[in-house]
Scaffold this active site. Structure first.
Site, PDB file in Angstrom:
ATOM      1  N   LYS A  81      99.559  16.957  27.855  1.00  0.00           N
ATOM      2  CA  LYS A  81      99.747  15.968  28.930  1.00  0.00           C
ATOM      3  C   LYS A  81     100.213  14.635  28.349  1.00  0.00           C
ATOM      4  O   LYS A  81     101.061  13.954  28.919  1.00  0.00           O
ATOM      5  CB  LYS A  81      98.442  15.810  29.720  1.00  0.00           C
ATOM      6  CG  LYS A  81      98.253  16.967  30.698  1.00  0.00           C
ATOM      7  CD  LYS A  81      96.844  17.248  31.089  1.00  0.00           C
ATOM      8  CE  LYS A  81      96.804  18.620  31.763  1.00  0.00           C
ATOM      9  NZ  LYS A  81      95.482  19.192  31.886  1.00  0.00           N
ATOM     10  N   GLN A 134      89.721  16.631  32.510  1.00  0.00           N
ATOM     11  CA  GLN A 134      90.029  17.980  32.031  1.00  0.00           C
ATOM     12  C   GLN A 134      88.837  18.911  32.273  1.00  0.00           C
ATOM     13  O   GLN A 134      87.717  18.617  31.877  1.00  0.00           O
ATOM     14  CB  GLN A 134      90.379  17.924  30.531  1.00  0.00           C
ATOM     15  CG  GLN A 134      90.815  19.244  29.962  1.00  0.00           C
ATOM     16  CD  GLN A 134      92.122  19.766  30.571  1.00  0.00           C
ATOM     17  OE1 GLN A 134      93.097  19.032  30.719  1.00  0.00           O
ATOM     18  NE2 GLN A 134      92.135  21.034  30.952  1.00  0.00           N
ATOM     19  N   ASP A 148      95.527  16.010  39.874  1.00  0.00           N
ATOM     20  CA  ASP A 148      95.320  17.460  39.813  1.00  0.00           C
ATOM     21  C   ASP A 148      95.283  18.077  41.211  1.00  0.00           C
ATOM     22  O   ASP A 148      95.444  19.280  41.370  1.00  0.00           O
ATOM     23  CB  ASP A 148      93.977  17.760  39.121  1.00  0.00           C
ATOM     24  CG  ASP A 148      94.174  18.275  37.704  1.00  0.00           C
ATOM     25  OD1 ASP A 148      95.280  18.751  37.412  1.00  0.00           O
ATOM     26  OD2 ASP A 148      93.216  18.206  36.922  1.00  0.00           O
TER      27      ASP A 148
END
Ligand code: NAP
Length: 284
Positions: free
Chosen positions: A53, A96, A119
């Site tokens: 990322k 995460q 997300d």
């Protein structure tokens, strides 16, 4: 017959080029989107994902801030989310997953400002998909839909079977495809006779995490096959589809690597830009 490859890598590069151009325009006007990632613990796969990322952020020129904790309490992690939510210079927050057992993932996801939820996992954003109100979708389902769209594979009126019912893949993807006019069957580890449900499908999307799970006898002639699965092996990354035999029967197929994986990464960047634009619109 040999299936046409759904080239997620090429499409993701095209999307990243377009996003880089947008970022250059923002910078000319004096601002830059910024992503914050939060990683807790020492899971090697999670470290790899966070590093990717960061790399992707550098490629398209956005600002990036990383928080890493070997361990942290749920209370302190919530305090960090609150701080990132309130900071005007942070446009996207990504925690995460998976988190260590002492932290409740849903509590954390619920705390992320839906406007910064790159997300697309927060309950509000998932609920908005069900109600067909959303323009912010989780990255993997969004990547799957985008690649089908790129190759003009019809979704409306199609029978689609998804082998996965997780919160990040199967459930949001099913809702998105239903909203687009598909007839969707979702199967999982408790489903009786999966083959019966995949053999009738025009499109089979599999995300199980088991090598060679989807075999040629499980699909009909000319079905479209999308392989979401990722297994790390000594030969590298492998999907769920027995590619050699399935690709001879399918009409289109995603490879692994080079299919859904790079699309997921590109969709995260697209979501960040979307969040940035929405926040600018809200500030007006
Ligand atoms: P997950 O939460 O473990 O979900 C796996 C799904 O597969 C579950 O719905 C599970 O059913 C089902 N399943 C497992 N064994 C099965 C069997 N024998 N028959 C039928 N269904 C079975 O994992 P996830 O986070 O959704 O990820 C799934 C896979 O996608 C993993 O390989 C992951 O690495 C990969 N992934 C890829 C990307 C990408 O960008 N390509 C992104 C995210 C994840 P139950 O619900 O009944 O357990």
């Amino acid at each position: 017959m040999t299936a046409i490859i759904l080239d997620g890598l090429a499409l993701s590069q095209k999307i990243k080029n377009e996003l880089s151009e947008k970022v250059r325009e923002y910078k000319k006007k004096g601002s830059c989107p910024k992503l914050a990632t939060v990683l807790v613990g020492n899971d090697p796969a999670s470290r790899v994902y966070v590093n990717l990322k960061k790399k992707d952020s550098e490629i398209i020129g956005i600002d990036y801030e990383e928080y890493y904790f070997e361990d942290i309490s749920e209370k302190d992690l919530l305090a960090l989310i609150d701080e990132l939510n309130s900071r005007k210079d942070i446009n996207g927050i990504l925690v995460q997953m998976p988190l260590p057992n002492h932290i409740d993932s849903n509590t954390i996801l619920e705390r992320i400002d839906p406007l910064k939820d790159v997300d697309g996992f927060s309950p509000i954003n998932v609920g908005r998909i069900l109600l067909k109100l959303s323009d912010l979708f989780p990255c993997t389902p969004k990547g799957v839909v985008k690649i089908l769209d790129e190759y003009k594979i019809p979704i409306e009126g199609s029978d689609i079977t998804i082998i996965n019912r997780s919160n990040i893949i199967g459930k949001p993807l099913a809702a998105m495809l239903i909203n687009m006019g598909a007839t969707v069957t979702v199967v999982h580890s408790k489903t009786k006779n999966i083959k019966e449900k995949t053999r009738n499908a025009d499109i089979v999307i599999v995300g199980v995490g088991k090598v060679d799970f989807l075999t040629a006898d499980m699909i009909k002639e000319k079905a479209v096959v999308v392989d979401v699965g990722i297994t790390r092996s000594e030969e590298g990354i492998v999907g769920d589809v027995k590619f050699d035999e399935v690709s001879k029967k399918a009409s289109y197929i995603t490879p692994v690597p080079g299919g859904v994986g790079p699309m997921t990464r590109a969709m995260l960047l697209e979501n960040l830009i979307l969040c940035y634009q929405k926040q600018k619109d809200c500030a007006r």
